[in-house]
Write a protein that holds these residues in place. Structure first.
Motif, mmCIF file in Angstrom:
data_model
loop_
_atom_site.group_PDB
_atom_site.id
_atom_site.type_symbol
_atom_site.label_atom_id
_atom_site.label_comp_id
_atom_site.label_asym_id
_atom_site.label_seq_id
_atom_site.Cartn_x
_atom_site.Cartn_y
_atom_site.Cartn_z
ATOM 1 N N GLY A 160 0.770 -1.233 0.000
ATOM 2 C CA GLY A 160 0.000 0.000 0.000
ATOM 3 C C GLY A 160 0.801 1.283 0.000
ATOM 4 O O GLY A 160 0.227 2.371 -0.071
ATOM 5 N N GLY A 161 2.111 1.184 0.100
ATOM 6 C CA GLY A 161 2.915 2.388 0.073
ATOM 7 C C GLY A 161 2.936 3.019 -1.317
ATOM 8 O O GLY A 161 2.427 2.449 -2.281
ATOM 9 N N GLY A 162 3.534 4.210 -1.396
ATOM 10 C CA GLY A 162 3.614 4.874 -2.689
ATOM 11 C C GLY A 162 3.977 6.332 -2.542
ATOM 12 O O GLY A 162 4.380 6.785 -1.467
ATOM 13 N N LEU A 163 3.823 7.061 -3.666
ATOM 14 C CA LEU A 163 4.106 8.490 -3.710
ATOM 15 C C LEU A 163 2.789 9.248 -3.712
ATOM 16 O O LEU A 163 1.894 8.943 -4.508
ATOM 17 N N LEU A 187 -2.142 1.606 4.249
ATOM 18 C CA LEU A 187 -1.189 0.499 4.297
ATOM 19 C C LEU A 187 -1.885 -0.740 4.836
ATOM 20 O O LEU A 187 -2.766 -0.647 5.696
ATOM 21 N N ALA A 188 -1.481 -1.879 4.322
ATOM 22 C CA ALA A 188 -2.008 -3.149 4.797
ATOM 23 C C ALA A 188 -0.860 -4.064 5.197
ATOM 24 O O ALA A 188 0.214 -4.020 4.598
ATOM 25 N N CYS A 189 -1.088 -4.880 6.192
ATOM 26 C CA CYS A 189 -0.105 -5.848 6.658
ATOM 27 C C CYS A 189 -0.811 -7.184 6.824
ATOM 28 O O CYS A 189 -1.584 -7.374 7.769
ATOM 29 N N GLN A 244 -4.597 3.596 8.041
ATOM 30 C CA GLN A 244 -5.157 4.609 7.172
ATOM 31 C C GLN A 244 -4.478 5.925 7.490
ATOM 32 O O GLN A 244 -4.500 6.366 8.645
ATOM 33 N N MET A 245 -3.882 6.543 6.479
ATOM 34 C CA MET A 245 -3.124 7.772 6.682
ATOM 35 C C MET A 245 -3.765 8.883 5.857
ATOM 36 O O MET A 245 -3.796 8.805 4.625
ATOM 37 N N ASN A 246 -4.271 9.893 6.536
ATOM 38 C CA ASN A 246 -4.892 11.045 5.879
ATOM 39 C C ASN A 246 -4.084 12.304 6.161
ATOM 40 O O ASN A 246 -3.266 12.341 7.075
ATOM 41 N N SER A 247 -4.343 13.339 5.377
ATOM 42 C CA SER A 247 -3.660 14.627 5.554
ATOM 43 C C SER A 247 -2.153 14.443 5.665
ATOM 44 O O SER A 247 -1.509 14.989 6.576
ATOM 45 N N LEU A 248 -1.599 13.683 4.764
ATOM 46 C CA LEU A 248 -0.175 13.354 4.834
ATOM 47 C C LEU A 248 0.697 14.586 4.655
ATOM 48 O O LEU A 248 0.349 15.526 3.922
ATOM 49 N N GLY A 305 7.532 -7.073 9.260
ATOM 50 C CA GLY A 305 7.409 -7.172 7.816
ATOM 51 C C GLY A 305 8.629 -6.577 7.141
ATOM 52 O O GLY A 305 9.546 -6.078 7.809
ATOM 53 N N GLN A 306 8.627 -6.602 5.820
ATOM 54 C CA GLN A 306 9.784 -6.138 5.060
ATOM 55 C C GLN A 306 9.788 -4.628 4.864
ATOM 56 O O GLN A 306 10.808 -4.059 4.464
ATOM 57 N N GLY A 307 8.662 -3.985 5.132
ATOM 58 C CA GLY A 307 8.555 -2.540 4.997
ATOM 59 C C GLY A 307 7.972 -2.114 3.662
ATOM 60 O O GLY A 307 8.104 -2.820 2.659
ATOM 61 N N THR A 308 7.317 -0.958 3.683
ATOM 62 C CA THR A 308 6.773 -0.381 2.453
ATOM 63 C C THR A 308 7.059 1.118 2.458
ATOM 64 O O THR A 308 6.891 1.785 3.477
ATOM 65 N N GLN A 309 7.531 1.634 1.327
ATOM 66 C CA GLN A 309 7.966 3.032 1.236
ATOM 67 C C GLN A 309 6.767 3.957 1.068
ATOM 68 O O GLN A 309 5.919 3.732 0.194
ATOM 69 N N VAL A 310 6.746 4.994 1.884
ATOM 70 C CA VAL A 310 5.768 6.075 1.745
ATOM 71 C C VAL A 310 6.529 7.372 1.496
ATOM 72 O O VAL A 310 7.398 7.738 2.292
ATOM 73 N N THR A 311 6.216 8.043 0.394
ATOM 74 C CA THR A 311 6.871 9.298 0.059
ATOM 75 C C THR A 311 5.803 10.363 -0.155
ATOM 76 O O THR A 311 4.892 10.173 -0.962
ATOM 77 N N VAL A 312 5.922 11.457 0.591
ATOM 78 C CA VAL A 312 4.954 12.550 0.505
ATOM 79 C C VAL A 312 5.670 13.769 -0.058
ATOM 80 O O VAL A 312 6.621 14.274 0.551
#
Length: 124
Positions: free
Chosen positions: A8-11, A20-22, A82-86, A115-122
């Motif tokens: 679920g990560g991303g830009l 994000l989901a795990c 759930q991530m809002n107003s990033l 977990g292995q991690g997921t990248q979140v870029t804002v």
């Protein structure tokens, strides 16, 4: 034994949202304390949110209160964030974690499974 896989990560632009989901396999997720941590480049891993057990309210670090929501879907054996107003300062690799028991839910050293991690870029 528990295996954790994040997704679920991303830009995303500032002000946007991501979920994000795990997904857990091996044992029933609800039997464990679960949490999300994050690590920005050059920084230590920090606590984000914890879903301690079915009898307790979730807990969050101050900087994400009111913006992030942690939840657990027992039927799917999946933990969500759930991530809002990033904000740009939320940029990091996000990890889910689980443990069978413990007291200091915000200490990464007390968690047994990661977990292995997921990248979140804002972007600003």
């Amino acid at each position: 034994q528990v295996q954790l896989v994040e997704s679920g990560g991303g830009l995303v632009q500032a002000g946007g949202s991501l979920r994000l989901a795990c997904a857990a396999s091996g044992r029933i997720f609800s039997m464990y304390n679960t949490a999300w941590f994050r690590q920005a480049p050059g920084e230590e891993r920090e606590f984000v949110a914890a879903h301690r057990d079915i009898f307790s309210y979730p807990v969050y670090r101050d900087s994400v209160k009111g913006r992030f929501t942690i939840s657990l879907d027992n039927a799917k054996n999946t933990l969500y964030l759930q991530m809002n107003s990033l904000k740009p300062e939320d940029t990091a690799i996000y990890y889910c974690a689980a443990r069978s028991s413990g007291t200091d839910y915000s200490s990464s050293s007390t968690y047994d499974y990661w977990g292995q991690g997921t990248q979140v870029t804002v972007s600003s």
